[in-house]
Design an enzyme around this catalytic site. Structure first.
Site, mmCIF file in Angstrom:
data_model
loop_
_atom_site.group_PDB
_atom_site.id
_atom_site.type_symbol
_atom_site.label_atom_id
_atom_site.label_comp_id
_atom_site.label_asym_id
_atom_site.label_seq_id
_atom_site.Cartn_x
_atom_site.Cartn_y
_atom_site.Cartn_z
ATOM 1 N N CYS A 1 4.245 -57.200 17.881
ATOM 2 C CA CYS A 1 3.059 -56.531 18.424
ATOM 3 C C CYS A 1 3.262 -55.043 18.662
ATOM 4 O O CYS A 1 2.296 -54.318 18.906
ATOM 5 C CB CYS A 1 2.623 -57.196 19.723
ATOM 6 S SG CYS A 1 1.896 -58.810 19.472
ATOM 7 N N ASP B 1 -3.744 -62.502 27.789
ATOM 8 C CA ASP B 1 -2.321 -62.640 27.453
ATOM 9 C C ASP B 1 -1.686 -61.259 27.276
ATOM 10 O O ASP B 1 -2.369 -60.274 26.991
ATOM 11 C CB ASP B 1 -2.086 -63.565 26.247
ATOM 12 C CG ASP B 1 -2.688 -63.053 24.953
ATOM 13 O OD1 ASP B 1 -3.546 -62.161 25.001
ATOM 14 O OD2 ASP B 1 -2.293 -63.553 23.889
HETATM 15 CO CO CO Z 1 -4.552 -61.273 23.511
#
Ligand code: CO
Ligand code: CO
Ligand code: CO
Length: 350
Positions: A16, A225
């Site tokens: 990410c 998240d």
């Molecule tokens: Co997310």
């Protein structure tokens, strides 16, 4: 021999942390015309984890897409982490996974195709563990490799968990430890201990599926998240969307073993500085805040945990259930305060 192929060698920024910076997205998306439909329960401009479309009184579908370049050396583990990360946006919205499509970019001329086979096997195994089915996919010949999923899940239209419902006096709970970005950067530099690297991989491979069901059971309405924009970047999205202040107690934030020492010797990925710069002006930092700890709060996470905003009286049972279901690092990390005036920060870090 193929198993020895080190995927990490193909990238400078994996997982990410390879996302485009938030500021760049702001610059191009601010005047984009996202048209409206009453069945679209969560729209693009909400900056939430996934889109939600109401089909009828009982069912809404959640749909999301996520993919990235390698975050670890082993192809099978990379496949599992990428899939776990893609599935997470369904869980962050309180949903269940139904089905997924593979998204694949792979250089067939420079890397043996058996590596791709192992990546796909990792993805398929995680989707299966999540109770879903892979229904197809799409491939492009490209370097470096990238992998992820487009996922469809479902949720009751009145039980959608969003990022804009944090309330004054709520308690903030985080379900996974931070530091995956730092540990992977350390691995690349030959500075991470093998055992710390392995526990970071386990952390990223842990599905957030039971967090979703436990949140639903406890009537949680607000969560997100934690991924590439870091704990504070994603907390900011909750604070801004809910118009509240999130107060984080830095000493209570769970940190992966080994990550603090890596930051201490200067192993801080560039993404952490970008994440810091993006929200800096909206954050009040306590004087004398530990610098290493501060940078860990801005570390880009891959397949991170879920940040839950929870009413005070439910906190004990929620934390107990999460730990019992295998989210051993679950911690209370702060609380929500009223945001009274425009000059108030969105985040306070103590
Ligand atoms: Co997310
Ligand atoms: Co996502
Ligand atoms: Co959400």
């Amino acid at each position: 021999m193929q198993d020895k192929f080190d995927l990490l060698k193909t990238v400078e920024q994996g997982g990410c942390s390879a996302k485009l910076p938030q500021q760049l997205l702001d610059n191009i998306l601010y005047d984009m015309d996202f048209s409206y439909n009453e069945n679209l329960l969560v729209k693009a401009d909400k900056r939430d984890d996934a889109a939600v479309w109401k089909i009828n009184q009982d069912t809404a579908i959640i749909y999301t897409v996520d993919f990235f370049p390698p975050i670890c050396s082993d192809p099978y583990i990379f496949g599992q982490i990428a899939a776990t990360n893609s599935l997470s946006d369904i869980y962050a919205m309180g949903g269940e996974v139904l089905t997924a499509l593979n998204l694949v970019m792979f250089p067939s001329k420079s890397i043996d195709i058996s590596v791709l086979k192992n990546i796909l096997k990792g993805g398929a195994d995680k989707v299966k563990e999540a109770g879903g089915i892979i229904a197809g996919g799409h491939t492009i010949d490209d370097y470096p490799p990238k992998y992820g999923l487009s996922v469809i899940g479902k949720v009751h239209p009145e039980k959608v968990i969003t990022n804009d419902k944090a309330k004054n006096r709520d308690i903030l709970i985080l379900t996974k430890a931070l530091g995956t970005g730092v540990i992977i950067a350390g691995k690349r530099m030959g500075e991470s201990k093998e055992e710390d690297y392995i526990s970071a991989l386990d952390n990223m491979m842990l599905l957030n599926n039971f967090v979703s069901s436990i949140m639903q059971k406890n009537n949680i309405i607000c969560a997100t998240d934690i991924t590439g924009f870091s704990l504070i970047g994603h907390t900011f999205e909750i604070a801004k969307a809910s118009n509240v202040i999130c107060e984080i107690d830095s000493k209570k934030v769970p940190i992966l073993q080994g990550a603090y020492n890596l930051v201490h010797i200067g192993c801080i990925p560039g993404a952490a500085f970008r994440n810091l710069k993006y929200v800096e002006e909206k954050v009040f930092f306590k004087e004398g805040l530990d610098y290493n700890l501060k940078m860990l709060l801005f570390d880009a996470q891959t397949s991170g945990g879920i940040l839950i905003s929870c009413v005070e009286k439910k906190v004990d049972s929620l934390v107990r259930e999460l730990i019992k279901k295998g989210y051993k690092d679950t911690s209370i990390i702060g609380k929500v305060l009223k945001r009274k005036k425009k000059s108030d920060p969105y985040i306070i870090i103590n």
